[in-house]
Scaffold this motif. Structure first.
Motif, PDB file in Angstrom:
ATOM      1  N   HIS A  18      -2.179   1.430  14.098  1.00 45.09           N
ATOM      2  CA  HIS A  18      -3.329   0.573  13.771  1.00 45.09           C
ATOM      3  C   HIS A  18      -3.100  -0.173  12.457  1.00 45.09           C
ATOM      4  N   LEU A  19      -2.566   0.525  11.461  1.00 47.12           N
ATOM      5  CA  LEU A  19      -2.298  -0.133  10.175  1.00 47.12           C
ATOM      6  C   LEU A  19      -1.267  -1.242  10.346  1.00 47.12           C
ATOM      7  N   ASN A  27      -2.867  -4.169  12.050  1.00 50.26           N
ATOM      8  CA  ASN A  27      -3.779  -4.871  11.143  1.00 50.26           C
ATOM      9  C   ASN A  27      -3.022  -5.736  10.143  1.00 50.26           C
ATOM     10  N   TYR A  28      -2.036  -5.156   9.457  1.00 53.87           N
ATOM     11  CA  TYR A  28      -1.388  -5.896   8.368  1.00 53.87           C
ATOM     12  C   TYR A  28      -0.331  -6.883   8.855  1.00 53.87           C
ATOM     13  N   LEU A  84       0.867  -1.168   0.000  1.00 60.58           N
ATOM     14  CA  LEU A  84       0.000   0.000   0.000  1.00 60.58           C
ATOM     15  C   LEU A  84       0.904   1.218   0.000  1.00 60.58           C
ATOM     16  N   SER A 126      -3.613   4.573  -2.195  1.00 62.95           N
ATOM     17  CA  SER A 126      -4.884   4.565  -1.454  1.00 62.95           C
ATOM     18  C   SER A 126      -4.734   5.104  -0.037  1.00 62.95           C
ATOM     19  N   LEU A 127      -3.515   5.208   0.446  1.00 61.22           N
ATOM     20  CA  LEU A 127      -3.357   5.699   1.822  1.00 61.22           C
ATOM     21  C   LEU A 127      -3.433   7.222   1.843  1.00 61.22           C
ATOM     22  N   LYS A 128      -4.367   7.724   2.626  1.00 64.27           N
ATOM     23  CA  LYS A 128      -4.436   9.169   2.904  1.00 64.27           C
ATOM     24  C   LYS A 128      -4.620   9.222   4.401  1.00 64.27           C
ATOM     25  N   ASN A 164      -2.693   7.046  12.586  1.00 68.81           N
ATOM     26  CA  ASN A 164      -3.226   5.814  11.987  1.00 68.81           C
ATOM     27  C   ASN A 164      -2.180   4.701  11.897  1.00 68.81           C
ATOM     28  N   TYR A 173     -12.346  -4.516  17.446  1.00 67.49           N
ATOM     29  CA  TYR A 173     -13.043  -3.515  18.261  1.00 67.49           C
ATOM     30  C   TYR A 173     -14.526  -3.778  18.123  1.00 67.49           C
ATOM     31  N   ALA A 196      -3.872  -7.260  15.237  1.00 66.93           N
ATOM     32  CA  ALA A 196      -4.886  -6.350  15.782  1.00 66.93           C
ATOM     33  C   ALA A 196      -5.965  -7.118  16.539  1.00 66.93           C
TER      34      ALA A 196
END
Lengths: 414, 414
Positions: free
Chosen positions: A400-401, A404-405, A44, A390-392, A397, A412, A409
């Motif tokens: 958390h990213l 997740n990847y 990403l 796609s990352l903005k 953040n 929630y 994670a």
């Protein structure tokens, strides 16, 4: 799913703007980056505003955000981070100052804010101060050596405050300042008095020292004062392990960043010959990163300062070279640990070479994961291509990213 | 401008990653979607992070966000949503538990956490418990049947707390747990005592029942306990009608989602043969959606669970099929009410087939409006194409977007 280890690679001041000298390219565009572009195909990518769009981050506030702590809540000034980075053990309520060994004349006018900058006797001078000045008015005083002319000064005691002004006039040819209370409290008034008495003591100890006599004989500016600035109260921060479950280690040679990492409870390593400058030993840093990733750490943070140093010097070729060395570092790390690892590469802010200062521009970010994801198919990792990703995101953040990847994670909700 | 009705179509766990079995395509890429792609030409599209980038959403927290309520403020746990979805009437302060009919041996060791999962006698067992156990220590107790082996248990009374631990050991071959206070309050201590006495009563009622004796004779595991977990206090949520002016109806067969919708004051319909699984009757759901859109509702929320169920089973073809059925549902609805309607289609989170669990990846979103807008000209509605769209949103943006594009929004300011 496999839980991957994480490499968080931050090039200080990475973001830039088109540079005339590089024919309108940014240093990232001009640099040859075979290793980064190779993992980019499965990554990403996009842009990150470390704090918020347009906010100009310091390296400390930005790193706090990247590590998941909102600087609006947790940031109390850089003094205590620098002291921690210089090796101080701080307790809640200690007051830390950033200091410079400097040269003043007999009228207390600053002649050189850095006492010649290269100060080979810094170690001895700090030892001398610690021997001669252990307390002032019942307040414990400690000195810690920073890089070059820098020294951290820590006050410990009851009823102290960080609401005191600097003794550093921040300019040459000006008289040193008397510290003053910046709020109407007994604590601030008392702390200002302590700082002023401390400054008098420092001047008399340093002026009398044979080290300075020898410097004068050799035609060098004497280090006859420590200018103090940026008082900050040390407050305990949440620990990375507690709020992310990640055992974290950091590889950095920059006191400020090391202090942030120590504040978060991370294990901090400064490899041999890592300098925090453009002359740093990149491959020594890479080797230590590999070693830590093979040990019991889930996340290894590797900080490279050279990109920022080159930017502050307005040196585009040096910044291009630093990026190319970072690319080699990535290659070494992949050789060392394999590609079964999550890698996030970004900067903590932009320091455009033609600006020579931090700016609030967004910085490119890329996130590689070994798992099958829909990647962003960028052809090169740079400021221009990153717009197509796609990352903005904002700095907050990032943790958390990464969780997740790396398949770490927690859900929630249900 | 005409005020359009709104269809909010959420496919649970819709987002995915490239799947080997589908030659590197995602289920959305592999699925044939003539109806969705037809309205896509006049749609906005893009990616949504239900909570924030990287955060792994539960279906409950995500739906709260999609309906415009920040879960960080309003989410108190899933227990009360499940109880509401199972038909409970809850009052402020009631404590709801998620429960499983399960099988324990004579030493209170769990043999089967689901009492064989398919429990044809669940209805009778719940009725038995409601008949035999109406209160414990002055606390009112009610049981509500969920799907399969699931049962919601609600405590009503003064001085109760949700700060109690589970009796469910969450693993087989382990003894059931005694509930304990999770904070030092009289309320928590008392609630734990009530839960433990309740558990003793449940065991004795169920063990003595002829239903279980017959199950044992037929070689089936007896449902001789209700394991309790996830205590949550019911707190009243703001009502959709109050904060959006939209009269809302929901079509869903999933207790958790029905509970969220009931909490928001929506009218909730579970059509015949809608199961919350891959065997659901899609066209029955479509027919009920059309009916509700023709009635007095401004917004009809249609929830399809099959996509998530297929993902948790790791079944890519089943997920592709579910998406193709959703496309048919969209066709039916357009046939039924015409194209003068705003349609938002998205997922509440990603559940990649190869991960089999929720992840924090963004999910594709499309928003069709009959009005003339600048659309995003995507060629197909999927994770890869969605990167090219203009929407980069979080769940909390959705209600505002729906109000805006249905010409129902009020101006903020003058």
């Amino acid at each position: 799913m496999k839980r991957y280890k994480i490499l968080l690679l931050v090039a200080d001041g990475l973001g830039d703007r088109p540079i005339r000298f590089l024919n309108g390219r940014t240093p990232l565009e001009a640099a040859d980056k075979p290793n980064l572009n190779s993992i980019l195909r499965s990554s990403l990518a996009g842009l990150m505003d470390p704090i918020e769009p347009g906010i100009v981050p310091g390296s400390d506030t930005s790193h706090l955000a990247i590590f998941g702590l909102n600087p609006r809540v947790y940031y109390k000034g850089r003094g205590s981070f620098e002291a921690l980075g210089a090796g101080a053990e701080l307790r809640e309520g200690d007051i830390a100052f950033r200091g410079n060994f400097a040269t003043i004349d007999e009228n207390f006018v600053v002649i050189d804010r850095r006492a010649g900058r290269r100060l080979d006797e810094a170690e001895q001078l700090v030892a001398l101060l610690n021997r001669e000045i252990q307390e002032v008015d019942g307040v414990r005083v400690r000195f810690y050596r920073g890089t070059e002319h820098r020294v951290s000064v820590v006050l410990s005691g009851e009823k102290l405050s960080d609401k005191v002004s600097d003794t550093d006039p921040h300019e040459v040819h000006k008289k040193i300042l008397r510290a003053e209370a910046r709020e109407y409290t007994e604590e601030a008034k008392r702390t200002a008095e302590v700082v002023n008495k401390l400054t008098d003591r420092i001047i008399s100890v340093l002026s009398a020292s044979h080290i300075n006599k020898e410097r004068i004989e050799r035609g060098l500016p004497p280090a006859n004062i420590v200018l103090l600035r940026g008082a900050s109260t040390h407050t305990e921060l949440p620990k990375l392990k507690d709020y992310t479950s990640l055992r974290g280690a950091a590889v950095s040679a920059t006191a400020l960043i090391k202090g942030v990492c120590r504040s978060l409870g991370m294990h901090v390593v400064t490899p041999p010959r890592a300098t925090g400058g453009v002359d740093t030993d990149y491959l020594s840093k890479a080797a230590h990163t590999v070693k830590l990733l093979k040990e019991d750490y889930d996340l290894v943070f590797l900080h490279i300062k050279a990109t920022d140093a080159a930017s502050h010097d307005g040196n585009a070729p040096e910044k291009v070279k630093a990026i190319e060395m970072i690319d080699k570092v990535v290659g070494r790390i992949l050789d060392g640990v394999g590609s079964e690892i999550v890698i996030l590469f970004t900067g903590d802010h932009a320091t455009p070479v033609e600006v020579k200062e931090h700016t609030g521009d967004p910085v490119p970010v890329m996130l590689y994961t070994p798992d099958s994801i829909v990647p962003d198919y960028l052809s090169d990792f740079n400021e221009r291509e990153a717009r197509k990703g796609s990352l903005k995101i904002v700095g907050l953040n990032i943790m958390h990213l990464l969780l997740n990847y790396s398949n770490r994670a927690s859900k929630y909700g249900a």
